[in-house]
Design an enzyme around this catalytic site. Structure first.
Site: not given
Ligand code: PLP
Length: 382
Positions: A47, A140, A269, A317
């Site tokens: 997955k 769950r 930053y 980023m």
């Protein structure tokens, strides 16, 4: 290319890209073989793009290593494997909408049921292969009601279009040192599945994940569903080598620029790094857009030339900065290992996870689609 260097810099990121994930399929094969020896059937959980490693390639490697089933969480994930020509049995473990159930059946996946309503849908769509799920304590998916689980199994077995394939549960605390809750869950599951298997011979019972299988050494049921361990991630957050597992993912980038700093010069930053003494920084073009979390600002190390170097300043980023000190000899174009081995040093997903207060699985899952996956096979097959 960053800096406009055509074709990349020799020794830099492979394929001339700014950042890449290199996945060792031979390691995945060997990890699968090691797990397959511990369980009658191994279901490799692929997955979330195989925990970030690449679902199609990793599925093939896990199957080559001895897995006989694959598991995914979403219908589109099953479809992706079928589209690539993967023919193995696929267990679709997740909750499905009706539209997703249609897609799951089109992908010839086994599905998981815990309600009559779901069986109505399935029957209405022409039927399929089913695993009944008991919630033995995860709280769950699955039913907590043993009588309902029994009734669902009986209904499936009695319905022409439905095939009862398996009975399953999922463990909530397999990776925790205190085994008592896990043992209680296993006990609850075993007392349901034992008589059920007597009534339905050939039923596949499965409960164990990576932590439960590794911790017990040998499977207690017919099939183990392992994800993390297949990729060489230690479910206990320690050293995967202690379990005979090899981490399969390397995350690398390159030194795109060097920058001299005088006292008081800052980088990034918010000026969260200010040079207290003259130093040199490496600018490395990888950032949170690639899955390197901003939480690692001033809080990580990377490997350059086989040495650990401190990541300094804010993770942005697209870039990070690394403090080299003066006279490091590091040159533009050298590889930078964010995750993996360089010489005698290794940075594991477990180490990065600890710095972020999370688990290793989340580290590899976070490697974003912007990062190309590059596959190789290192080391001989045993
Ligand atoms: C993800 C998942 C697994 C695999 O767990 P690992 O710890 O990665 O081995 C097994 N079963 C279910 C239901 C899951 O969702």
């Amino acid at each position: 290319m960053p800096g406009g260097v055509p074709g990349g810099v020799p020794g830099g990121a492979p394929g001339g890209v700014r950042a890449a994930a290199r996945i060792n399929l031979a390691a995945i094969e060997r990890n699968s073989a090691r797990l397959a020896r511990a369980s009658p059937l191994l279901c490799a959980v692929v997955k979330a793009n195989a925990y970030g490693h690449g679902a199609v390639e990793c599925s093939r490697a896990a199957l080559a290593g001895g897995a006989s089933w694959l598991a995914v969480a979403a219908a589109a994930e099953a479809q992706e494997l079928r589209d690539a020509g993967v023919a193995a049995r696929i267990l679709l473990m997740g909750a499905l909408t009706r539209a997703e159930l249609e897609l799951a059946l089109a992908a010839d996946a086994d599905v998981v049921a815990w309600s009559d309503e779901f069986l109505d849908w399935l029957d209405g769509l022409g039927g399929g292969r089913v695993h009944v799920k008991l919630d033995s304590g995860m709280g769950r998916l699955g039913t907590r009601d043993v009588a309902l689980a029994d009734a669902l199994a009986a209904r499936i077995a009695a319905t022409e279009a439905l095939e009862l394939v398996g009975a399953m549960t999922h463990l909530a605390t397999a990776e925790e040192p205190d085994r008592s809750f896990m043992e209680a869950q296993i006990e609850r599951f075993a007392s349901w599945v034992g008589p059920l298997r007597d009534r339905h011979p050939g039923l596949i019972a499965h409960a164990e994940n990576s932590a439960a299988l590794l911790g017990a050494g040998q499977a207690r049921f017919d099939m183990a569903r392992c994800g993390g361990a297949v990729y060489g991630l230690d479910p206990y957050g320690g050293d995967p080598g202690d379990w005979g597992l090899e981490p399969a993912l390397e995350l690398r980038s390159w030194v795109a620029a060097l920058k001299h700093c005088e006292v008081g010069d800052s980088a990034g930053y918010g000026r969260r790094f200010v040079a207290a003494e003259p130093t040199e920084l490496a600018v490395v073009p990888i950032g949170y857009g690639d899955g390197l979390r901003r939480l690692l600002s001033n809080n990580a190390e990377v490997l350059i030339g086989g040495r650990r170097r401190a990541l300094v300043g804010t993770v942005s980023m697209d870039n990070v900065t690394v403090d080299l000190g003066l006279g490091s000899g590091v040159t533009v174009g050298e590889p930078v290992i964010l995750l993996g081995v360089d010489g005698r040093e290794r940075i594991g997903a477990e180490e990065i996870a600890a710095r972020q207060g999370t688990i290793n699985y989340e580290i590899t899952c976070a490697v974003s689609p912007r990062v190309p996956r590059d596959y190789h096979r290192d080391g001989a097959h045993p």
